[in-house]
Design an enzyme around this catalytic site. Structure first.
Site, PDB file in Angstrom:
ATOM      1  N   HIS A   9       0.841  -1.202   0.000  1.00 52.59           N
ATOM      2  CA  HIS A   9       0.000   0.000   0.000  1.00 52.59           C
ATOM      3  C   HIS A   9       0.875   1.251   0.000  1.00 52.59           C
ATOM      4  O   HIS A   9       0.606   2.201  -0.736  1.00 52.59           O
ATOM      5  CB  HIS A   9      -0.885   0.050   1.257  1.00 52.59           C
ATOM      6  N   LYS A  30     -14.686  -8.600   4.593  1.00 53.79           N
ATOM      7  CA  LYS A  30     -13.271  -8.897   4.811  1.00 53.79           C
ATOM      8  C   LYS A  30     -12.940  -9.145   6.286  1.00 53.79           C
ATOM      9  O   LYS A  30     -11.790  -9.289   6.640  1.00 53.79           O
ATOM     10  CB  LYS A  30     -12.396  -7.752   4.267  1.00 53.79           C
ATOM     11  N   ARG A  56      -1.303  -6.201  -8.207  1.00 53.62           N
ATOM     12  CA  ARG A  56      -0.252  -7.133  -7.811  1.00 53.62           C
ATOM     13  C   ARG A  56      -0.053  -8.206  -8.864  1.00 53.62           C
ATOM     14  O   ARG A  56       1.051  -8.632  -9.100  1.00 53.62           O
ATOM     15  CB  ARG A  56      -0.609  -7.808  -6.486  1.00 53.62           C
ATOM     16  N   SER A  95      -3.056  -7.767   2.696  1.00 50.58           N
ATOM     17  CA  SER A  95      -3.421  -7.587   4.111  1.00 50.58           C
ATOM     18  C   SER A  95      -3.993  -8.863   4.708  1.00 50.58           C
ATOM     19  O   SER A  95      -3.683  -9.223   5.841  1.00 50.58           O
ATOM     20  CB  SER A  95      -4.434  -6.452   4.259  1.00 50.58           C
TER      21      SER A  95
END
Length: 168
Positions: free
Chosen positions: A19, A43, A93, A131
């Protein structure tokens, strides 16, 4: 000349070195970068929105440029319009990210064609960082120092100590 404002949205639970790479690079593209910290109950966040905002503010303090950290719980395009943004910054990514992000960018363009989505490839060394995986590694007692800043590592360890580590 109008101020160029970009929005970088995410849950940042926790904020990772990946990030931070996108934030540093995205901040160079705009006059003001708004980091939109969103709620995403699907999440299962480790940290509250307030905790994540404080974490992000602390980590971006030395980045340079004008960076604001704002919570939001709305459609991204509405949030971007409210911020007067002309750019959405998204990090990629891998190819799997691109497929999802490409679809999102297309939908967002249908909602507001005035706001462009800009994709930034994550630094090669940071591409595997997510994350979700950082949290999983920490919960199972693994070392997350390669993936997050030292202060974030402490935050995550403290939270894991609070909620309990698995595999002990």
């Amino acid at each position: 000349m109008m101020e160029r404002i970009g929005v970088y949205p995410g849950t940042f639970d926790p904020i990772t070195l990946g990030h931070m790479d996108i934030i540093r690079r995205g901040a160079k593209l705009v006059d003001r970068l708004v980091i939109g910290v969103t709620t995403n109950p699907s999440k299962s966040p480790m940290f509250s929105v307030e905790e994540r905002m404080a974490m992000v503010r602390r980590e971006v303090a030395d980045v340079g440029g004008t960076i604001d950290v704002v919570a939001f719980d709305a459609l991204l395009m509405k949030f971007a319009r409210d911020q007067k943004a002309s750019i959405i910054v998204r990090g990629l990514r891998a190819v799997a990210d691109f497929e999802y992000e490409y679809q999102m960018a297309g939908m967002n363009q249908q909602l507001d064609a005035e706001i462009e989505t800009v994709f930034l490839m994550a630094d090669v060394a940071l591409q595997p960082i997510a994350s979700k995986l950082v949290k999983e590694i920490a919960i199972y007692g693994g070392d997350i120092r390669k993936f997050v800043a030292p202060a974030v590592e402490k935050d995550v360890k403290a939270r894991v100590d609070q909620i309990g580590r698995k595999g002990d």
